[in-house]
Write a protein that holds these residues in place. Structure first.
Motif, PDB file in Angstrom:
ATOM      1  N   PRO A 125      83.471  24.124-109.237  1.00 52.43           N
ATOM      2  CA  PRO A 125      83.612  23.024-110.204  1.00 52.43           C
ATOM      3  C   PRO A 125      84.894  22.233-109.957  1.00 52.43           C
ATOM      4  O   PRO A 125      85.909  22.821-109.580  1.00 52.43           O
ATOM      5  N   HIS A 126      84.838  20.906-110.126  1.00 58.20           N
ATOM      6  CA  HIS A 126      86.070  20.136-109.914  1.00 58.20           C
ATOM      7  C   HIS A 126      86.928  20.098-111.156  1.00 58.20           C
ATOM      8  O   HIS A 126      88.099  19.744-111.111  1.00 58.20           O
ATOM      9  N   ASP A 127      86.364  20.424-112.294  1.00 53.03           N
ATOM     10  CA  ASP A 127      87.213  20.644-113.471  1.00 53.03           C
ATOM     11  C   ASP A 127      86.497  21.591-114.431  1.00 53.03           C
ATOM     12  O   ASP A 127      85.313  21.849-114.301  1.00 53.03           O
ATOM     13  N   TRP A 128      87.267  22.118-115.352  1.00 53.13           N
ATOM     14  CA  TRP A 128      86.748  23.122-116.298  1.00 53.13           C
ATOM     15  C   TRP A 128      86.902  22.605-117.708  1.00 53.13           C
ATOM     16  O   TRP A 128      88.003  22.259-118.136  1.00 53.13           O
ATOM     17  N   ASP A 129      85.798  22.531-118.430  1.00 56.83           N
ATOM     18  CA  ASP A 129      85.848  22.114-119.826  1.00 56.83           C
ATOM     19  C   ASP A 129      85.594  23.342-120.691  1.00 56.83           C
ATOM     20  O   ASP A 129      84.787  24.206-120.347  1.00 56.83           O
ATOM     21  N   ILE A 130      86.315  23.385-121.807  1.00 55.35           N
ATOM     22  CA  ILE A 130      86.174  24.508-122.720  1.00 55.35           C
ATOM     23  C   ILE A 130      85.739  23.974-124.071  1.00 55.35           C
ATOM     24  O   ILE A 130      86.229  22.921-124.522  1.00 55.35           O
TER      25      ILE A 130
END
Ligand code: ATP
Ligand code: MG
Length: 441
Positions: A37-42
């Motif tokens: 993943p190029h970014d991680w959302d929570i």
């Protein structure tokens, strides 16, 4: 699923303070696909203020929508409170967002099943809409009723096609039908948001999905020139497809670079308006590169592209069909016209264009491009003068010679430059000083 230590840490801190927290959306999808993943959302049940109180470094990125960015080791993680989007009155933005304690509610508001999964180590994968199965079978499917979902936010239609291009997935039937039905409502969406999705589609492994953007009726709304290309036959021995199909094939053959792919998308944009038919029925498209550069500029401006991208693409469109007889001097001139920094891009554009044409003279055309590339390499290796700055004299020399500062300096340098381009061996300091003196007599 292996969460990065920082993500794990954020989830742990939230959970140990009595909140729920999960990785969600694109990162879960990409992990299941085995991609990084190029970014991680929570996503979390904690309210924004509670998130901020638990971490030392945070930014209010989209606090009104519940998003706080938590910074760890120089990376920002978007932590968003579970929310329900309020009524969409304009087909673009929810009127207000409401926070909720329910993960299910939060997942329901997301666009596609493959984007509506959450994960953490304690609960495992939370997949309420069959996202995992759709991922396995390669399907883009709206969460819930597609007509309702696209009525809330019309951009989702283009996102469906963008994900199908990035992943090589098919769009589920009802979802596709809803796009066809609601395509005209894309009109409400800002050019900036359309641009983002189109760039992702065009630079994806499946740029040919732009055909579906046309077939669903979406290009008609923001890029009607593309419809004209799709509907433009070309009876010409160099071609075997319509202008639009040739364009699509050329896009697929070009490297996945933003400027190059946009150039392929636009290189023949003026063919429909430049088309003429000879008595024998053959079509010609005189001046389509020059006219095309103008039209490409209008399209890119309309979609709010930055000036640098716009200039580079238009330059390549304008020069895509230039074929001077190959010799050192002509190629030097061509490099100067196109810009040395753009020349490799132009070679890629020419190759893709050629390979998307008919087999007529294919070998000769490819040999020409190869020769052009070879001579370009020779000229660069020889260090030939390709810019006024590469001259062995400069404005200061002329001023010392008594030329008054101002326009005249530029004119003299330009004349000397033209002579050096004709004959690179002139680029010696003494020779050029003598030339300048002679000119000033
Ligand atoms: P990418 O890899 O391009 O970042 P992504 O799935 O992360 O893909 P984003 O645009 O970053 O896409 O959005 C993050 C998540 O937010 C999505 O996975 C989806 O769950 C949700 N989302 C984003 N845009 C919308 C939208 N317009 N409507 C509904 N849900 C959306
Ligand atoms: Mg994302």
């Amino acid at each position: 699923m292996n969460l990065p230590a920082d993500v794990q840490n954020i989830i742990n801190v939230l959970e140990s303070n009595g909140h729920e927290a999960y990785a969600v959306g694109g990162c879960v999808r990409d992990c299941i696909l085995g991609k990084i993943p190029h970014d991680w959302d929570i996503t979390t049940s904690a309210l924004p203020e509670q998130v901020k109180a638990l971490f030392s470094r945070t930014f209010d990125t989209g606090i009104e929508h519940g998003t706080v960015t938590v910074l760890m080791h120089g990376i920002g993680y978007e932590v968003t409170t579970y929310r329900v989007d309020g009524k969409y009155e304009d087909g673009r933005h929810p009127k207000e967002v409401t926070f909720t304690a329910s993960l299910e509610e939060d997942l329901k508001r997301r666009d596609f099943t493959i984007n509506a999964m959450a994960y953490n180590d304690s609960k495992g994968l939370v997949d309420l809409f069959g996202g995992k199965q759709d991922l396995d079978s390669g399907i883009i499917r709206a969460v819930g009723n597609p007509t309702e979902r696209f009525t809330e936010d019309a951009l989702r239609m283009l996102r469906a096609l963008r994900f199908s291009a990035q992943l090589g997935f098919e769009i589920e039937h009802a979802t596709y039908q809803a796009i066809k039905e609601l395509a005209p409502t894309l009109e409400r969406i800002s050019a900036e948001r359309i641009q983002v999705e189109m760039v992702k589609l065009v630079t994806s492994p499946h740029p040919e999905k732009i055909r579906d953007v046309y077939e669903t009726g979406l290009t008609k709304i923001f890029f009607p020139e593309f419809d004209n290309m799709m509907e433009c036959e070309q009876v010409n021995k160099h071609h075997m497809y319509t202008v639009g199909e040739h364009t699509i094939v050329a896009m697929g053959l070009a490297p996945a670079d933003k400027v190059i792919r946009l150039t392929m998308m636009l290189h023949d944009i003026a063919k429909p308006v430049c088309k003429t038919t000879e008595e024998n029925g053959q079509n010609h498209f005189k001046m389509h590169p020059v006219k095309g550069a103008e039209m490409a500029r209008l399209v890119l401006r309309r979609l709010k592209f930055d000036n640098d991208t716009t200039d580079r693409v238009c330059n390549l469109v304008k020069n895509h069909d230039d074929r001077p007889e190959i010799n050192q001097r002509n190629v030097r001139r061509m490099i100067i016209r196109v810009g040395q920094e753009n020349f490799n891009d132009l070679l890629e554009v020419k190759k893709a264009d050629c390979l998307a044409q008919s087999m007529y003279h294919r070998e000769e055309k490819l040999a020409y491009i190869e020769e052009l590339e070879r001579v370009f390499g020779e000229i660069v290796a020889a260090g030939d003068c390709l810019k006024i700055k590469d001259l062995k004299i400069n404005g200061k020399d002329l001023i010392e010679m008594g030329v008054p500062q101002g326009q005249r300096i530029g004119e003299v340098l330009k004349t000397i430059f033209d002579a050096v381009v004709e004959n690179p061996s002139l680029n010696e300091r003494e020779t050029l000083l003598t030339m300048a003196r002679d000119m000033l007599q």
